[in-house]
Design a protein around this motif. Structure first.
Motif, PDB file in Angstrom:
ATOM      1  N   SER A 419     132.777 100.825  80.135  1.00 52.83           N
ATOM      2  CA  SER A 419     131.763  99.952  79.524  1.00 52.83           C
ATOM      3  C   SER A 419     130.929  99.284  80.622  1.00 52.83           C
ATOM      4  CB  SER A 419     132.448  98.903  78.652  1.00 52.83           C
ATOM      5  OG  SER A 419     133.229  99.514  77.662  1.00 52.83           O
ATOM      6  N   LYS A 420     129.583  99.342  80.517  1.00 53.79           N
ATOM      7  CA  LYS A 420     128.681  98.733  81.518  1.00 53.79           C
ATOM      8  C   LYS A 420     127.245  98.823  81.018  1.00 53.79           C
ATOM      9  CE  LYS A 420     130.248 101.730  84.282  1.00 53.79           C
ATOM     10  NZ  LYS A 420     130.594 102.515  85.510  1.00 53.79           N
ATOM     11  N   CYS A 421     126.365  98.106  81.716  1.00 53.92           N
ATOM     12  CA  CYS A 421     124.922  98.202  81.485  1.00 53.92           C
ATOM     13  C   CYS A 421     124.298  98.927  82.682  1.00 53.92           C
ATOM     14  CB  CYS A 421     124.282  96.825  81.328  1.00 53.92           C
ATOM     15  SG  CYS A 421     124.706  96.027  79.766  1.00 53.92           S
ATOM     16  N   THR A 422     123.332  99.788  82.429  1.00 57.54           N
ATOM     17  CA  THR A 422     122.715 100.605  83.479  1.00 57.54           C
ATOM     18  C   THR A 422     121.199 100.531  83.333  1.00 57.54           C
ATOM     19  OG1 THR A 422     124.604 102.076  83.360  1.00 57.54           O
ATOM     20  CG2 THR A 422     122.694 102.880  84.530  1.00 57.54           C
ATOM     21  N   VAL A 423     120.521 100.401  84.476  1.00 61.90           N
ATOM     22  CA  VAL A 423     119.052 100.420  84.487  1.00 61.90           C
ATOM     23  C   VAL A 423     118.585 101.863  84.367  1.00 61.90           C
ATOM     24  CG1 VAL A 423     116.979  99.886  85.811  1.00 61.90           C
ATOM     25  CG2 VAL A 423     118.937  98.354  85.894  1.00 61.90           C
ATOM     26  N   TYR A 445     126.279  91.100  71.849  1.00 59.61           N
ATOM     27  CA  TYR A 445     125.800  89.732  71.696  1.00 59.61           C
ATOM     28  C   TYR A 445     124.956  89.361  72.908  1.00 59.61           C
ATOM     29  CZ  TYR A 445     125.797  84.643  71.355  1.00 59.61           C
ATOM     30  OH  TYR A 445     125.409  83.330  71.312  1.00 59.61           O
ATOM     31  N   LEU A 446     123.729  88.894  72.633  1.00 59.51           N
ATOM     32  CA  LEU A 446     122.815  88.442  73.698  1.00 59.51           C
ATOM     33  C   LEU A 446     122.794  86.919  73.675  1.00 59.51           C
ATOM     34  CD1 LEU A 446     119.901  90.970  73.040  1.00 59.51           C
ATOM     35  CD2 LEU A 446     121.921  91.236  74.484  1.00 59.51           C
ATOM     36  N   PRO A 447     123.583  86.291  74.562  1.00 59.10           N
ATOM     37  CA  PRO A 447     123.694  84.826  74.505  1.00 59.10           C
ATOM     38  C   PRO A 447     122.379  84.119  74.798  1.00 59.10           C
ATOM     39  CG  PRO A 447     124.810  85.698  76.431  1.00 59.10           C
ATOM     40  CD  PRO A 447     124.429  86.877  75.619  1.00 59.10           C
ATOM     41  N   ASP A 448     121.533  84.753  75.664  1.00 61.58           N
ATOM     42  CA  ASP A 448     120.257  84.090  75.990  1.00 61.58           C
ATOM     43  C   ASP A 448     119.363  83.983  74.766  1.00 61.58           C
ATOM     44  OD1 ASP A 448     121.203  83.900  78.541  1.00 61.58           O
ATOM     45  OD2 ASP A 448     120.148  85.702  79.249  1.00 61.58           O
ATOM     46  N   LEU A 449     119.492  84.981  73.900  1.00 58.87           N
ATOM     47  CA  LEU A 449     118.661  84.979  72.697  1.00 58.87           C
ATOM     48  C   LEU A 449     119.458  84.559  71.454  1.00 58.87           C
ATOM     49  CD1 LEU A 449     116.748  88.360  73.259  1.00 58.87           C
ATOM     50  CD2 LEU A 449     116.013  86.047  73.880  1.00 58.87           C
ATOM     51  N   ASN A 450     120.768  84.355  71.680  1.00 53.40           N
ATOM     52  CA  ASN A 450     121.656  84.018  70.557  1.00 53.40           C
ATOM     53  C   ASN A 450     121.517  85.048  69.431  1.00 53.40           C
ATOM     54  OD1 ASN A 450     123.592  82.608  69.180  1.00 53.40           O
ATOM     55  ND2 ASN A 450     122.128  81.183  68.220  1.00 53.40           N
ATOM     56  N   VAL A 492     124.484  90.512  78.719  1.00 49.53           N
ATOM     57  CA  VAL A 492     124.932  91.195  77.489  1.00 49.53           C
ATOM     58  C   VAL A 492     126.453  91.056  77.378  1.00 49.53           C
ATOM     59  CG1 VAL A 492     125.053  93.356  76.218  1.00 49.53           C
ATOM     60  CG2 VAL A 492     123.051  92.845  77.633  1.00 49.53           C
ATOM     61  N   HIS A 493     126.902  90.689  76.181  1.00 48.01           N
ATOM     62  CA  HIS A 493     128.338  90.640  75.884  1.00 48.01           C
ATOM     63  C   HIS A 493     128.668  91.700  74.834  1.00 48.01           C
ATOM     64  CE1 HIS A 493     129.451  86.819  77.932  1.00 48.01           C
ATOM     65  NE2 HIS A 493     128.123  86.658  77.867  1.00 48.01           N
ATOM     66  N   CYS A 494     129.835  92.329  75.033  1.00 44.51           N
ATOM     67  CA  CYS A 494     130.326  93.317  74.045  1.00 44.51           C
ATOM     68  C   CYS A 494     131.501  92.692  73.310  1.00 44.51           C
ATOM     69  CB  CYS A 494     130.757  94.608  74.734  1.00 44.51           C
ATOM     70  SG  CYS A 494     131.534  95.794  73.605  1.00 44.51           S
ATOM     71  N   SER A 495     131.451  92.763  72.001  1.00 39.81           N
ATOM     72  CA  SER A 495     132.521  92.228  71.169  1.00 39.81           C
ATOM     73  C   SER A 495     133.135  93.381  70.380  1.00 39.81           C
ATOM     74  CB  SER A 495     131.979  91.164  70.212  1.00 39.81           C
ATOM     75  OG  SER A 495     133.013  90.682  69.386  1.00 39.81           O
ATOM     76  N   MET A 496     134.483  93.499  70.458  1.00 43.89           N
ATOM     77  CA  MET A 496     135.192  94.569  69.741  1.00 43.89           C
ATOM     78  C   MET A 496     136.315  93.930  68.938  1.00 43.89           C
ATOM     79  SD  MET A 496     136.685  95.906  73.336  1.00 43.89           S
ATOM     80  CE  MET A 496     135.161  95.286  74.055  1.00 43.89           C
ATOM     81  N   HIS A 506     131.887  90.479  79.149  1.00 44.57           N
ATOM     82  CA  HIS A 506     130.522  90.502  79.682  1.00 44.57           C
ATOM     83  C   HIS A 506     130.307  91.814  80.405  1.00 44.57           C
ATOM     84  CE1 HIS A 506     127.426  89.686  82.806  1.00 44.57           C
ATOM     85  NE2 HIS A 506     126.830  89.093  81.769  1.00 44.57           N
ATOM     86  N   LEU A 507     129.217  92.530  80.054  1.00 47.24           N
ATOM     87  CA  LEU A 507     128.945  93.827  80.654  1.00 47.24           C
ATOM     88  C   LEU A 507     128.152  93.629  81.941  1.00 47.24           C
ATOM     89  CD1 LEU A 507     127.970  95.936  77.488  1.00 47.24           C
ATOM     90  CD2 LEU A 507     130.190  95.729  78.624  1.00 47.24           C
TER      91      LEU A 507
END
Length: 595
Positions: A419-423, A445-450, A492-496, A506-507
């Motif tokens: 699990s990760k974020c990639t440009v 979940y995008l905490p900055d944008l809630n 970005v947060h991943c919730s499972m 947190h990714l």
């Protein structure tokens, strides 16, 4: 008074005060063949009769009636007698003394029978006495044998020889007594009613081994050639002393077997074949056979042969073992359990010999091999790795059988490192992977944008996939063509989650240099491949006779896709569509690339 005094010593019958016609002779008398016999005889007649021509007598054979002309044995008035008695008979008594004793010499079997005396006092004073003496002429001695001879009980056998010939005295010997245990012999002489019998008694204690043995009695007359023998076979009753059966044996299921029983006893016993308390067969005989066809394991056990002849009971047993391959094992039902649960898996079967039980999980050995009809596999605090198929295998020398069950382990979601974020060229691509049972649900979940992103949210490019117990979620952030250089950090947060729990992570963002290196390598490789393809297509077109030399050929690259380390491009040349793919070494997650 004289008449009475004479009759009393002679045991004659009197009627009132006067004498009547009476005779005394032994009712039964015996003699050996070729010897002689004396028949004692005394008679009386009424006291009023006075013989005036002397007293005469006649002996008849067979019957007392002169008018029927019975054979004359002896007659005082004449020597005319029956042919079979000529020279053989003599009157020993004095008829005037009322003594009518008769001697018969050299007697044979034909002389056996009844003898009657007739007194002749002259005139009408003749009388045939109805009383008779019955002569038995023997060709062998008599042996008095009890009706029943029982083993281990004292036995007496008596041999008799008549001694009614005054010129010859018999002697008795026992034969074939050497095998008897401690035999004893005794003799006796019995004289009754002027007849005599010599006897010899043999006493011993018989054993079962003496059954059927011969014993003999010999009577002989010294200084003569007369010898008489009698043989008997001992019929000794004894309880069963031995019961023979087959030895214990092993047979295969479905085969046939014959169980044989033989009993040594006298008389023959009633034989029973028993299986436990169940009577299977019986017969009165010295042996009996029990046939068992198509034998089943239920017929394994102890078989007993019982012999009973009324004098005792005896039995012998054997064990019949029925061999068969293992039956299909009985195991737990398939089950679903939660991680951390402790389990006991049971496997039971039957087989002969007792089978070995082996537990296998997904084909691999687990636990220990048990040589028994029951095996228990204990699993303490099961983990997700315990999920799978469990098989119990039963084996013996005659075959094998197995049964299986499935264990499904349910557990809370587990975050995977992939699990990760990639440009990527078109923005930021975030992948979240988790395993769990039931399969976890993934949300971003995008905490900055809630903002929470899931399958129901259509504002973002959201992708989800499930493979077994692994769930994969992917989103792409920022719009196409938007620059990301020097842009703000991605948060970005991943919730499972599933029914057993929830986890949020947190990714991390993939470094841009890796992304650019992958793009460069991927692009250069792709260009090289495309250039090679264009050259190949042109060469083919140049040599194709169906294409004119002046014809212009155009090559169009419709697009490329870099996915899972593979770069694929679609080409169009002279209306021919071609798709070409190459593998690119990159650590970047899959992304879309279009030229």
């Amino acid at each position: 008074m004289w008449c009475l005094e004479l009759l009393l010593p002679l045991l004659l019958i009197i009627n009132d005060a006067s004498c009547q016609w009476n005779v005394w002779v032994p009712r039964d008398i015996s003699a050996m063949t070729n010897s002689c016999v004396v028949i004692p005889c005394t008679f009386m007649y009424p006291s009023g009769i006075r013989p005036y021509r002397g007293v005469h007598g006649i002996w008849y054979f067979g019957q007392p009636y002169p008018q029927l002309f019975p054979p004359v044995v002896f007659k005082t008035r004449t020597d005319i007698v029956h042919e079979s008695y000529k020279g053989r008979t003599k009157l020993l008594g004095d008829l005037h003394q009322r003594n009518c004793t008769l001697l018969i010499n050299n007697i044979g079997a034909e002389h056996s029978g009844r003898y009657y005396f007739r007194a002749d006092l002259g005139g009408a004073n003749m009388y045939t006495f109805p009383d008779f003496s019955e002569l038995k002429v023997l060709d062998q001695p008599n042996i008095d044998v009890p009706e029943e001879i029982v083993s281990d009980e004292s036995l007496e056998l008596t041999c008799y020889a008549p001694d009614n010939c005054p010129d010859m005295t018999p002697e008795i010997q026992w034969m074939y007594t050497d095998y008897l245990p401690d035999p004893e012999f005794s003799s006796d002489y019995l004289e009754e009613s002027n007849t005599a019998v010599l006897s010899s008694t043999l006493t011993f204690t018989p054993r079962p081994m003496h059954n059927g043995q011969l014993l003999g009695c010999r009577v002989y007359y010294p200084n003569t050639t007369l010898v008489y023998e009698r043989l008997i076979s001992l019929d000794i009753k004894y309880a069963p002393r031995a019961v023979w059966v087959n030895v214990s044996s092993e047979v295969m299921e479905g085969s046939s077997v014959m169980l044989h029983c033989e009993v040594d006893s006298n008389p023959p016993p009633k034989i029973f074949w028993m299986f436990g308390d169940q009577e299977l067969l019986w017969d009165t005989a010295s042996n009996i056979s029990l046939a068992l066809d198509d034998v089943t394991p239920a017929q394994e056990g102890i078989y007993t042969c019982v012999g009973d002849n009324g004098y005792g009971i005896m039995n012998t047993s054997l064990y019949l073992a029925v061999k068969y391959p293992p039956r299909e094992p009985v195991v737990n039902d398939s089950m679903t359990v939660q991680e951390g649960t402790s389990l006991a898996l049971h496997c039971s079967t039957q087989g002969s010999p007792a089978p070995t039980l082996t537990w296998l999980k997904d084909g691999e050995l687990v636990g220990t091999i048990t040589a028994d009809e029951l095996s228990v596999l204990e699993i303490l605090e099961i983990t997700p790795q315990g999920d799978g198929q469990y098989r119990c295998l039963a084996e013996n020398e005659h075959g094998r059988a197995s049964s299986s069950l499935n264990i499904t382990v349910e557990y809370a979601p587990v975050f995977l490192e992939e699990s990760k974020c990639t440009v990527v060229r078109e923005g930021v691509q975030c992948v979240c992977m988790a395993t769990g049972n039931p399969e976890p649900t993934i949300e971003f979940y995008l905490p900055d944008l809630n903002v929470t992103i899931n399958e129901t949210d259509g504002r973002y490019n959201f992708y989800t996939h499930t493979d077994g117990h692994t769930s994969t979620g992917m989103i792409k952030l920022r719009e196409k063509g938007e620059r990301i250089d020097n842009g703000p950090a991605v948060n970005v947060h991943c919730s499972m989650f599933n029914m057993y729990g929830r986890e949020s992570v947190h990714l991390e963002l993939q470094q841009e240099k890796k992304y650019m290196m992958a793009v460069i390598v991927g692009t250069i490789g792709g260009v090289a491949v495309i250039a090679f393809i264009i050259a190949a297509v042109r060469y083919v077109g140049h040599n194709n006779k169906n294409v004119q030399a002046s014809e212009r050929v155009s090559v169009i690259t419709s697009g490329c896709l870099l996915l899972s380390g593979r770069l694929c491009c679609s080409l169009s040349y002279a209306a021919i569509l071609t798709k070409v793919c190459i593998f690119i070494v990159t650590s970047s997650p899959p992304f879309f690339f279009r030229k």
